[in-house]
Design an enzyme around this catalytic site. Structure first.
Site, PDB file in Angstrom:
ATOM      1  CD  GLN A 666      50.551  39.575  33.016  1.00 13.83           C
ATOM      2  OE1 GLN A 666      50.138  39.518  34.308  1.00 13.83           O
ATOM      3  NE2 GLN A 666      51.553  39.948  32.565  1.00 13.83           N
ATOM      4  CG  HIS A 669      53.797  37.331  36.409  1.00 14.61           C
ATOM      5  ND1 HIS A 669      54.625  38.032  36.839  1.00 14.61           N
ATOM      6  CD2 HIS A 669      53.004  37.923  35.419  1.00 14.61           C
ATOM      7  CE1 HIS A 669      54.859  39.127  36.483  1.00 14.61           C
ATOM      8  NE2 HIS A 669      53.923  39.050  35.358  1.00 14.61           N
ATOM      9  CD  GLU A 735      47.923  42.924  36.785  1.00 16.47           C
ATOM     10  OE1 GLU A 735      48.706  43.327  37.408  1.00 16.47           O
ATOM     11  OE2 GLU A 735      47.599  41.651  36.809  1.00 16.47           O
ATOM     12  CG  HIS A 736      48.028  43.232  32.294  1.00 13.23           C
ATOM     13  ND1 HIS A 736      48.325  42.490  33.336  1.00 13.23           N
ATOM     14  CD2 HIS A 736      48.926  44.237  32.422  1.00 13.23           C
ATOM     15  CE1 HIS A 736      49.304  42.844  34.240  1.00 13.23           C
ATOM     16  NE2 HIS A 736      49.982  44.021  33.803  1.00 13.23           N
ATOM     17  CG  ASP A 769      54.532  43.547  32.784  1.00 10.38           C
ATOM     18  OD1 ASP A 769      53.334  44.222  33.129  1.00 10.38           O
ATOM     19  OD2 ASP A 769      54.679  42.477  32.856  1.00 10.38           O
ATOM     20  CG  HIS A 828      30.007  74.426  63.869  1.00 11.05           C
ATOM     21  ND1 HIS A 828      29.971  73.662  64.847  1.00 11.05           N
ATOM     22  CD2 HIS A 828      30.638  73.955  63.044  1.00 11.05           C
ATOM     23  CE1 HIS A 828      30.815  72.660  64.655  1.00 11.05           C
ATOM     24  NE2 HIS A 828      31.117  72.742  63.276  1.00 11.05           N
TER      25      HIS A 828
END
Length: 840
Positions: A666, A669, A735-736, A769, A828
């Protein structure tokens, strides 16, 4: 505002301390060297004193606010000293001797006059428009409160010799300093009291109280906080509670109807609720200072702060470490994060030495008042790196670039609670700030369409295009990929499609809630979707798969894929290959906020979509959030996805090489990615082994420069148990999440917040991934607390229906009519009753 300026013309030491609480004091130059000058002092230079430039500069460099100088000095100084530091001293009879050059070179004038004539002074002040006017009378007559009010009324400040002031009650010959200070103050309250803001010595509010003439006098004379209770009379703060106050300064506001007391607060705090402030708990630097002072007095043994106070070498090392990390920080949020760390350790050093924030501010103020300045060059030991020949930057930086790649370590057991929240923060900018940056881009595309899109693509992606969109059928040459890559994409496509087909909601849900009343829910695809596939530092056909397959499975009618073009204007063939595979109806050659805007509003060539999906950098995320909030766009988004992140929990069973590889997967990235290792009761040898693997593997990567920056911002968190580690992870909401744990599958049931979980040593995040089948478009930045990752249902919407029979309405109708009547909605109720009437 300054009510009067005391002139220290004779030895009256007892007055000095009290006068310093209520404003600046002027000292005769002939007396200044024998006294320790308080803050905000003025120096009055006598007419017969010979001009010495170094002497004038020395006074100003040592903290004197202003010099009051005769005309002969002013002529020498006005081109050397800033006008705001100079006052001109003049006899009223010599006004005509002042040139325009001198008048414009000073910020005010002190008029010496035999007797005070308000009309004369008002007339003279017109000659010095915009300048401060001070008046010193040679008369032996004692000043009065009314005279002070008169001078202030025409915009002049009286200069009162200390020989005419006293701490005793006012008399015919001397004026009490509290009477002088209170001369202009007025109250618009029936009880005659003055609203009084009480602040810390650094100006942070503690509360609002009331003062009277009597209470202010006592505060000035005693230096203690004394106020006026509206019920109980004089209120000597802390007299019974012990929470006393030492007065730092007392000031009158610009309207002369309220006061500010700056104090040093002792004891539990100012508020009767035993808090520092009546307006709630302190925050920021004041809160940190209070916490550190408390820790210095009674830090628990074993706490990290206690270690810092007891180990000067550790504290020194941390200050240098954090200063270095601040220097390396580039993005705004990273700079703030690293500066906060440095402030913490620097303030710890200060508190240990008895220095507080107010002392630092005083030092800053004194430095700001200096006239002479150092060159500002760094000392040799710090400037060595910068002194290398500019022609060889690679050689100069080699030692830095080849250094160890390391994460920062924290032990959760000894990290104070106030520091733990810092471990959960991501190094990203605030979305509101980013939205302000992307708004001009979004507005430009919205108003000018394709023309803006082409210009922005040339500017940001360095690609000059003639058209923005490619429609199918796509040219074969644009999709030409190597055979192995094509086969890999097909395998990933099959796995991802199989998993996402299983998620599709194809059946209609039918529930009979009561006899004759059937409620249903059924799914329909979102008609038009936009899929953002990042480009930038990596080619990501995997993201095209993760977004395109669930859109295809859900049955979306239009699938518009947006991705940044390469400099030659083409799209990577791998992405085009996937676009064709998932049935994309258009490919937009654009990235960043401009692509999001085109998808949200549509242009002459770009189809408008109903929902936008996909990860991206902070510009993309901010643009997605911006258009989602615009009702004219009528577009939703999948989630506010930001930079990539992974959290790895590892115990004694973990393979150091596996753990390091997962962290780096990661980190590569981007520089704003964050990786976290939560170490469960690992000894130093095991941790060192993991850190060595991180360094060795990172240096072998082609993206090592990116990894170096992202890893330097990332952390190791040491915990004592798996339970503690999972609790930290749930707070972090990664996230992971990768579990390198003994019996890892048994721990999954305790995971509450995560985008996707990878269980056991042979479940690398890379598989998720690319090709295991789960989706890799996941919530980041802690949004896993409330968002799911992208899935097939993300591309579907659910519609409900109800079908009611006649008998069903007979049973349900009266209930509905009653509730409608309760809410006052007659129409109504009528819609039901008219039917019931027909049935009856």
């Amino acid at each position: 505002m300054s009510v009067f300026l005391p002139l220290f013309d004779e030895q009256e030491d007892a007055l000095l301390e009290s006068l310093a609480r209520i404003g600046p004091i002027a000292f005769l130059a002939s007396r200044s060297s024998s006294l320790p000058l308080p803050a905000h002092s003025f120096i009055l230079v006598e007419h017969d004193r010979p001009f010495v430039l170094d002497e004038a500069v020395s006074w100003l460099d040592n903290g004197v606010d202003k010099l009051i100088v005769p005309l002969s000095w002013a002529k020498e100084l006005i081109e050397l000293i800033s006008s705001d530091r100079l006052l001109l001293m003049l006899d009223v009879a010599n006004i005509s001797a002042v040139s325009d050059k001198v008048r414009n070179g000073v910020s005010g004038v002190l008029l010496k006059t035999p007797a005070i004539d308000l009309d004369l002074i008002a007339s003279i002040s017109k000659f010095f428009t915009g300048s401060a006017i001070h008046v010193l009378s040679n008369s032996s007559v004692s000043p009065t409160s009314s005279l002070i009010r008169g001078l202030l009324g025409i915009g002049a400040t009286p200069v009162l010799p200390v020989s005419q002031l006293t701490l005793s009650p006012s008399s015919a010959s001397k004026l009490n300093i509290a009477d002088a200070f209170l001369a202009p103050i007025v109250s618009d309250r029936p009880d005659g009291l003055f609203p009084t803001v009480v602040s810390t010595e650094t100006g942070h509010s503690l509360g609002l109280v009331y003062s009277s003439t009597e209470s202010v006098k006592e505060s000035i004379l005693t230096g203690k906080g004394v106020y006026q209770s509206r019920k109980h009379g004089l209120w000597r703060k802390g007299e019974t509670s012990g929470a006393t106050q030492d007065i730092v300064s007392i000031r009158i506001d610009c309207d002369s109807d309220s006061l500010e007391f700056r104090v040093v607060q002792h004891g539990a705090g100012f508020c009767h609720l035993n808090r520092a402030s009546c307006f709630g708990e302190m925050s920021g630097l004041p809160a940190l200072e209070s916490t550190l002072r408390s820790r210095f007095q009674s830090a628990p043994e074993g706490s990290y702060t206690k270690r810092l106070f007891n180990d000067p070498e550790l504290l020194r090392a941390k200050i240098m470490e954090e200063a270095d990390e601040l220097c390396r920080a580039e993005q705004k949020a990273d700079v703030a994060f690293e500066a906060a760390d440095l402030f913490y350790f620097a303030l710890t050093k200060c508190i240990a030495a008895g220095v507080g924030i107010s002392d630092i501010e005083t030092s800053l103020d004194r430095k700001a008042r200096r006239v002479t300045r150092r060159t500002g060059n760094a000392k040799p030991e710090w400037s060595q790196k910068q002194s290398a020949p500019p022609s060889s930057p690679k050689t100069r930086d080699a030692t830095v670039e080849d250094g160890p790649i390391r994460m920062r370590s924290y032990d959760l057991a000894v990290t104070p609670p106030e520091e733990r929240n810092g471990l959960l923060r991501r190094p990203v900018l605030k979305s509101e700030e980013m939205m302000n940056k992307v708004k001009p881009i979004v507005d430009d595309v919205r108003s000018r369409g394709d023309a803006a899109l082409l210009e922005l693509t040339a500017k940001f992606d360095k690609a000059k295009l003639t058209s923005t969109v490619v429609f199918p059928p796509f040219a074969a040459e644009t999709m030409a990929v190597e055979r192995e890559v094509g086969e890999a994409i097909k395998t990933a496509y099959a796995n991802i499609k199989k998993f996402h087909e299983a998620q599709a909601d194809g059946a209609t849900l039918r529930v009979e809630t009561m006899p004759g009343v059937v409620c249903s829910r059924f799914a329909r695809p979102i008609a038009r979707v936009g899929l953002y596939v990042p480009g930038g530092t990596a080619i990501l056909p995997s993201t095209a798969l993760m977004l395109g397959i669930p859109a295809q499975v859900a049955g979306c009618r239009e699938i518009v894929l947006a991705t940044p073009p390469r400099p030659d204007g083409s799209i990577s063939p791998e992405v085009m290959y996937v676009a064709n595979l998932v049935g994309a109806s258009a490919v937009l050659k654009a990235g960043g906020a401009q692509a999001v805007a085109a998808l949200a509003y549509g242009t002459e060539s770009v189809p408008k979509v109903d929902k936008i999906f996909g990860p991206g950098n902070q510009w993309v995320t901010a643009a997605k959030m911006l258009v989602q909030n615009d009702t004219d766009a009528l577009v939703s988004i999948d989630m506010p996805a930001g930079p990539s992140e992974v959290l790895v929990i590892a115990d004694y069973t973990a393979n150091p090489g596996f753990v390091a590889a997962d962290l780096l997967s990661q980190a590569e990235h981007g520089v704003d990615s964050q990786v976290v290792l939560v170490a469960v009761d690992l000894d130093e040898a095991k941790l060192a082994e993991i850190e060595k693997e991180v360094d060795v593997q990172a240096h072998a990567l082609s993206r090592v420069d990116i990894v170096r920056k992202s890893v330097s911002k990332s952390i190791i968190v040491k915990t004592r148990s798996v339970q503690e580690a999972i609790a930290f992870s749930n707070n972090y909401a990664p996230e992971h999440l990768i579990l390198h744990l003994e019996n890892a599958s048994e721990q999954v049931k305790y995971i509450d917040n995560a985008g996707s979980v990878f269980v056991g040593p042979y479940s690398p995040e890379s598989c998720g991934d690319y090709a295991s089948g789960t989706n890799h478009t996941l919530p980041t930045n802690g949004y896993a607390r409330q968002f799911s990752g992208v899935n097939t249902l993300s591309f579907q919407k659910h519609i409900t229906s109800q079908e009611i029979t006649q008998s069903g309405l007979r049973g349900l109708g009266p209930v509905v009519a009653t509730l409608a009547d309760c809410e006052g909605l007659e129409a109504h109720a009528n819609a039901v009753r008219i039917r019931l009437k027909e049935l009856n």
